[in-house]
Structures are given as C-alpha cells and as structure tokens.
Write an enzyme that holds these catalytic residues in place. Structure first.
Site: not given
Ligand code: UD1
Ligand code: UDP
Length: 370
Positions: A219
């Site tokens: 991601h």
């Molecule tokens: C965010 C965090 C990242 C973290 C990740 C965990 C920032 C800059 N990034 O990244 O550090 O590792 O969360 O998962 O804060 N979207 C949906 N549904 C949701 C949420 C997001 O469809 O519930 C889609 C939207 O199109 C959105 C995109 O995902 O634009 C990115 O979501 P965003 O929260 O901006 O960043 P993440 O990539 O999720």
């Molecule tokens: N995780 C989850 N379901 C998923 C993918 C990740 O429960 O389908 C959990 C995972 O076990 C860990 C956390 O989400 O505890 C990690 O989150 P993510 O990879 O979104 O973000 P990051 O840690 O890179 O910020």
C-alpha cells in the site's frame, strides 16, 4: 488511585486528568487497542477518530473485534490530498481540543492523523505524547517520514519501541521525554493470538495449509504511485510456485483496477481482512512479502521470514540475522530470497521489549501529569 501491577508500584494520581487519544488509520486502531483500557483506569480518556480510514474493513471491523469503545468524536475527514486531508483534520481536531481542554494529547505512528493531532495540540500549548516515536527511514520524500519527524519534534513524551528509535532521537538532539517502552503492537499481538487461532476460519475458507502459502500486502505510496511497480509485484507473485494471499488495501485496489494484466491462478486477491484473520495469515505463511511497517514487524514477532518490497526499512532490527530482506521490487532478488526461506539463525532476538509497553507508557504519563 494506584496503577496496575504492570504500570509499577506506588504511583498515585489525585484525580482523573483528561487525555485525548487521536487515531484515524488502520494501524492506529491496533496500536491503541491495548492502551485505551489501561488509560481509562487512570485518566479520563477521550477517543477521537479523524475518519482518515472509513471503509468498514479498514475501520469498524477493528473497533468491533478489538473491543475498542466507540470514539467520542468521528471527524469524518475522509480521503484527499495531503494538504486538504491534514488541513481538515487540523481544523476539526482543534475544535475538539477547545471543547475538551485535555491535559495531554496522545498520537500514534506516522500518518496524517498523527501529524494533525500533534500540530493542533502543540499550537494550543497542549503537551503531546507520541506512541512509536523515533522511527526513521531517512527518506524525506516519504510522507510518513515527514509526519514522524515533525511529530517527534513537537512531542513532550516520546515512547520508543526500540533502542534504535531512542538513538535516532538523540541524533536529532531530542533527549527530554524520550523513553524506551517496547512495542505496543507486540503486546496487542500477544494478547490476541490465542483468540485468533481459536476464532479465525481464514485458512480453511481459502483452502490454505499451514506454511503452504505466501502472504502479500502492498500500500505504500512509493509502490502504489507507480503502476509499473504494482504490475511488477503482481507478475512476480504469480511466479513463486505457491498460492499467494493478497488482502488488497483500497488504495492499491484503485491502482490495480486501472492496470491490464492477466492474474495467475496462484494469486488470491481478497478484501482487507480483520486483525485476527491477519494474525493467523501472518503466523502460518511460509514467507511474508510486504511494504507495510506493521506487517514486517508482526511477521518478525512470529518468526516468519519477510521480504520487504522497498529498499529501506525503519525496522532495521528485523534485518539482523536475515529475518527481513530488502528486495525492492526486483523479481530475481525476491524469487531467490523466497526460495532460500528461513534464515540460518534459530531464533530472532527480542529487540522490541517484552510485551509490557502499555503499562510503562501509562506509568510515565501518570508521572508527567503529576
Ligand atoms: C495511510 C497512511 C500510511 C499508513 C496507511 C495504513 C498517510 C499519509 N498514510 O495510507 O502511513 O501506512 O494509511 O493503511 O497518512 N481509501 C478507501 N477507503 C478507506 C481509506 C482509504 O477507499 O477507508 C482509499 C482512498 O482512495 C484514498 C486512498 O485509499 O485516497 C489512500 O488513503 P489514505 O488514508 O490517504 O492513505 P493510505 O494509503 O491509506
Ligand atoms: N492488517 C489487517 N488486515 C489487513 C492488512 C493489515 O488487520 O488486511 C493489520 C496488520 O496485521 C497490522 C496493521 O494492519 O497490524 C498494519 O497496517 P498497514 O499495513 O495498513 O499500515 P502500516 O503498518 O504500514 O502503517
């Protein structure tokens, strides 16, 4: 009021001080899952959800499964560009802080919700406590690096999961309020794995055998912002010779929907899974391939080898002994590393504490607030 045994003996608070916990993204729900309970024994905790993640599979499922209370506020900020999202959060968090007037704000990890919580609080003169402080990739183009550096520099209390994190802060001249507490995610995992193995049916529902599959998550912006890199990962995953389970983050789903490729039958793309299902998938995978911070760490805790789909990691401890290998998205490197399988070292070292981080954090907050 005295603290629980894990929080140490003899610390007394006169009355319940108010603290605000600010979360918003999937990993933050997991980071606060153990802490909220102990916080509420000693303080009046107000839980704020920024709404950064909002799909049921990215948010609600974690509150239900981990029995995290309904947030007092859901700011429903949703998705957007960094400036828009962080700006909306700043405005809305500020209003909560005006209404609640807490003694301390607690922020977690390194997302935009973390930075907005830290900035809104520090600009109002409210002390900030940062859970998972001191992590660094030294890659300033990475949004998370900006979030964590700025948050650390305005925090009064910095709770470090590793000794490396403590050293990183010292190198930047941050000494005051720095504490090695161990890792909160290690504690959540330790509390939940038995329940996960009892309750989860994910292996049978996907017809997977223990150690007979690989687990993939992707991601990070550095991968998803470039469809070519995503395509390389998808193609590579079809060549590993075993089923590859891939719970797809919504950000990645969007990119994949715009790519034309023929998926190998070995690649099992599924919706994001719940935390308990994820623990079971991680523990029983032959190898975990990921660009996630939390997933790298959890695989290490389970002694499952990790291929990191980046060229650096904040969790440098996991590289020791070959438990984690940085492969970027280099197909040859990935295939070689996966074939090599388990590292030579029989057990991985305990570098993330002993699973008592929340007790230490609550004790330190109690002393800080007097
Ligand atoms: C965010 C965090 C990242 C973290 C990740 C965990 C920032 C800059 N990034 O990244 O550090 O590792 O969360 O998962 O804060 N979207 C949906 N549904 C949701 C949420 C997001 O469809 O519930 C889609 C939207 O199109 C959105 C995109 O995902 O634009 C990115 O979501 P965003 O929260 O901006 O960043 P993440 O990539 O999720
Ligand atoms: N995780 C989850 N379901 C998923 C993918 C990740 O429960 O389908 C959990 C995972 O076990 C860990 C956390 O989400 O505890 C990690 O989150 P993510 O990879 O979104 O973000 P990051 O840690 O890179 O910020």
């Amino acid at each position: 009021m005295s603290f629980g045994k894990s929080a140490g003996e003899g610390v007394q608070l006169k009355g319940k001080k108010k603290v605000v916990s600010i979360v918003g993204a999937r990993p933050q729900f997991i980071k606060c899952a153990q802490l909220w309970r102990l916080l509420r024994e000693h303080f009046e905790e107000v839980l704020v959800h920024t709404g950064q993640h909002y799909d049921d599979a990215m948010s609600r499922v974690f509150f239900e499964e981990l029995e995290i209370p309904e947030p007092a506020y859901n700011l429903e900020v949703g998705s957007g560009s960094h400036g828009f999202q962080t700006g909306e959060m700043l405005k809305r968090i500020e209003q909560v802080l005006i209404d609640e007037s807490p003694a301390l704000s607690i922020v977690y990890g390194d997302t935009n919700s973390t930075l907005a919580g830290a900035l809104a609080s520090s600009k109002m003169g409210i002390d900030v406590a940062h859970v998972e402080a001191g992590l660094r990739s030294y890659e300033k183009k990475m949004p998370e690096e900006i979030n964590r550096c700025l948050t650390d520099h305005v925090s009064a209390l910095l709770f470090c999961p590793t000794e490396t994190a403590v050293q990183n802060l010292h190198k930047e001249g941050i000494w005051s309020g720095v504490h090695f507490t161990g890792d909160v995610m290690l504690e959540t995992l330790g509390e939940r794995i038995v329940e996960a193995e009892k309750r989860s049916e994910i292996l049978s529902s996907l017809s997977l055998s223990k150690k007979g599959y690989f687990l993939l998550t992707v991601h990070r912006a550095e991968n998803t912002d470039d469809p070519e890199r995503v395509l390389k990962i998808l193609n590579m995953a079809g060549k590993l010779g075993r089923p590859v389970v891939f719970p797809v983050h919504p950000r990645t789903r969007k990119v994949i929907s715009g790519i034309s490729f023929s998926a190998s039958p070995q690649l099992r793309m599924i919706d994001p899974v719940s935390y308990l299902d994820m623990l079971v998938l991680e523990k029983n995978a032959a190898v975990v391939l990921t660009d996630s911070g939390g997933v790298q760490k959890e695989a290490y805790f389970f002694e499952v080898p990790v291929v990191t789909l980046r060229n650096r990691t904040e969790w440098v401890e996991t590289l020791e002994g070959g438990w984690n290998t940085l492969c970027d998205v280099d197909e040859e490197e990935i295939v070689d590393t996966v074939r090599r399988g388990l590292p030579g070292t029989p057990r991985r070292p305990e570098l993330f504490g002993v699973g008592s981080a929340t007790g230490r954090i609550v004790k330190i907050i109690g002393e800080f607030l007097g």
